[in-house]
Design an enzyme around this catalytic site. Sequence first.
Site, short mmCIF file in Angstrom:
data_model
loop_
_atom_site.label_atom_id
_atom_site.label_comp_id
_atom_site.label_asym_id
_atom_site.label_seq_id
_atom_site.Cartn_x
_atom_site.Cartn_y
_atom_site.Cartn_z
N GLY A 137 0.85 -1.18 0.00
CA GLY A 137 0.00 0.00 0.00
C GLY A 137 0.88 1.23 0.00
N TYR A 138 0.25 2.39 -0.15
CA TYR A 138 1.02 3.63 -0.31
C TYR A 138 0.63 4.67 0.75
CZ TYR A 138 2.93 1.76 -4.52
OH TYR A 138 3.63 0.96 -5.39
N LEU A 139 1.67 5.33 1.28
CA LEU A 139 1.48 6.49 2.16
C LEU A 139 1.53 7.77 1.33
CD1 LEU A 139 3.80 5.21 4.99
CD2 LEU A 139 1.31 5.45 5.12
#
Lengths: 154, 154
Positions: free
Chosen positions: A28-30
Amino acid sequence: MSVEIERKFLVRSDAWKALAQGVAMRQGYLSTHPDRTVRVRIEGEIATLTIKGRTQGFSRGEWEYEIPLADAAALLNDICERPRIEKTRTRIVHEGMVWEVDEFFGDNLGLVVAEIELASETQTFARPDWLGEEVTGDARYFNSSLLKRPYTSW
Amino acid sequence: MSVEIERKFLVRSDAWKALAQGVAMRQGYLSTHPDRTVRVRIEGEIATLTIKGRTQGFSRGEWEYEIPLADAAALLNDICERPRIEKTRTRIVHEGMVWEVDEFFGDNLGLVVAEIELASETQTFARPDWLGEEVTGDARYFNSSLLKRPYTSW
């Protein structure tokens, strides 16, 4: 920092599947900003936090840190942008070079891409029979783009 | 993960300056999204990468990792959002509790805030004479907001 030089291709057959065993990946991405992506990834029992700068040609600055598995699970569950990306990565050695073949699931079901990491932008390599069209630099295929415009919506 | 419970105040005099020596801090952001900020900070010889979730009440999930100083310098110079935040942090012990007083420079010149970290949201503490109005939860004072709307522009 390391500089990542990668070329990315589609595949034109399933022949790669018989060549090695894949491993499940969850990421996932921040941040999905093209100038500074921040990725959380769990691959088997290893969790990493990876920062990448803007892609220039085939290259991109990359900084990677291993983090505790429990931290990565909490970040993926509670903090990262939705959706997350789920895929199986299969590493295949072809004439001395390592290909990483990513088969996507969920919103990106049906997408398979093969990547090779090079030591320089001009390095040559042998193309396996199952390799298809090159898509290096096509932003639609960036993992960070596949969150916003998944393959099944194309 | 740790949960960060902080209260933030303005100051009403310079009396805190005589109480301790400050240390220079340089920080920038890879993400300023309120649900997932990612901060790079250099404080003296120590560099950290810090992820924070959304603020809920006085609390916020926080994950912090030490990273090599050279990585942090490259990230601040080349990758982080502009501008960066430059401030001096002074740690002052008052009746057994630690106050962190941040004096800002650059685009936030003139701003001074004092923060205290608590073990619970209901914990009581003594207020030093130099402490001013509470601004906990006022988003204008978040470091990530001070990048976009610096104090000198208010």
